[in-house]
Design an enzyme around this catalytic site. Sequence first.
Site, PDB file in Angstrom:
ATOM      1  N   SER A 106       0.843  -1.195   0.000  1.00 32.77           N
ATOM      2  CA  SER A 106       0.000   0.000   0.000  1.00 32.77           C
ATOM      3  C   SER A 106       0.874   1.239   0.000  1.00 32.77           C
ATOM      4  O   SER A 106       2.107   1.153   0.051  1.00 32.77           O
ATOM      5  CB  SER A 106      -0.929   0.015   1.226  1.00 32.77           C
ATOM      6  N   GLY A 107       0.221   2.417  -0.022  1.00 31.71           N
ATOM      7  CA  GLY A 107       0.920   3.678   0.161  1.00 31.71           C
ATOM      8  C   GLY A 107       2.073   3.908  -0.797  1.00 31.71           C
ATOM      9  O   GLY A 107       1.974   3.682  -2.005  1.00 31.71           O
ATOM     10  N   SER A 126      12.701  10.019   6.194  1.00 33.85           N
ATOM     11  CA  SER A 126      11.580  10.857   6.602  1.00 33.85           C
ATOM     12  C   SER A 126      12.132  12.232   6.965  1.00 33.85           C
ATOM     13  O   SER A 126      13.309  12.361   7.325  1.00 33.85           O
ATOM     14  CB  SER A 126      10.887  10.244   7.824  1.00 33.85           C
ATOM     15  N   TYR A 130      11.681   6.083  16.110  1.00 31.41           N
ATOM     16  CA  TYR A 130      11.398   6.191  14.674  1.00 31.41           C
ATOM     17  C   TYR A 130      12.250   7.287  14.047  1.00 31.41           C
ATOM     18  O   TYR A 130      12.952   7.062  13.055  1.00 31.41           O
ATOM     19  CB  TYR A 130       9.916   6.484  14.444  1.00 31.41           C
TER      20      TYR A 130
END
Length: 279
Positions: free
Chosen positions: A27-28, A154, A167
């Site tokens: 997904s994504g 990120s 994270y």
Amino acid sequence: FRLSSRVSRMAESGLKGRTALVTGASSGLGAAFARLLAERGADLIITARRKDKLDALRAELEAKHGVAVDVIVLDLSEPGAPEKLWNETEGAGRSVDVLVNNAGGALHRYFADMAWDDVARQMQLNVLSLTELTHRFVKSMLGRGRGHVLNVSSIGAYAPSPSLATYSAGKASVRDFTEALAFELRNTPVRVCCLCPGGTITEFHVVAGQELPRAIRATFMSAEDCAAIGLRALFGGRRNVVSGIFNALSVFFMRFVPRRFLVWATARTMGEPRVTGAR
């Protein structure tokens, strides 16, 4: 600011006859990477935990683009998974020309409230598995004299993130590792790039258990646009790219903000975890 979902301006004239491996492809961003690479003619190996999602994506890509798609169901939060994936691809004689290390995840929790097993699995998925896969496939690519690796980090790599502490730390490791490796490989035919997405429309926040204000979610980029930015940077020879002008400007101005204030501001943005209490 919006980019076409197509990667028409990539330095590569096409990927027909090449094979791309995309992790976290159910997904994504992972599914978006797979669609864009198939559009360019690449055969695909897609891997994630959810077989039904992978099978549906395979059927879509084979019907729409006429490429060959292999499915490998795998959980990269398990320590032995990277070796298994390599054994089922390169180890079995299936050369991988493009590796997209997209698989990753988080739990929106305070560190002391998390079970150690959850922390360990997150670090394995976000850092150790990505690093091991990069090591294994880069060596094979160097032996063949060609290859591309895109590691997904990120914008959390640029700021300590309370309630997502391990994270953001892991993503900082991915960014630093990838930029250093790209420098090491600068005089070789293998290219490595790091993509640092900001807010993107995926399942990430749902799986993490994080609720963000509607105003923040309204600024999110589509997975297709974000994936296009990453692939364009990879094939264009860049070492690191932040997706979107707003995110790039935010990261630029972070360097002028006192660290203590930056952590406070990030904590406000992340919000309070819904699950608290020592475990």
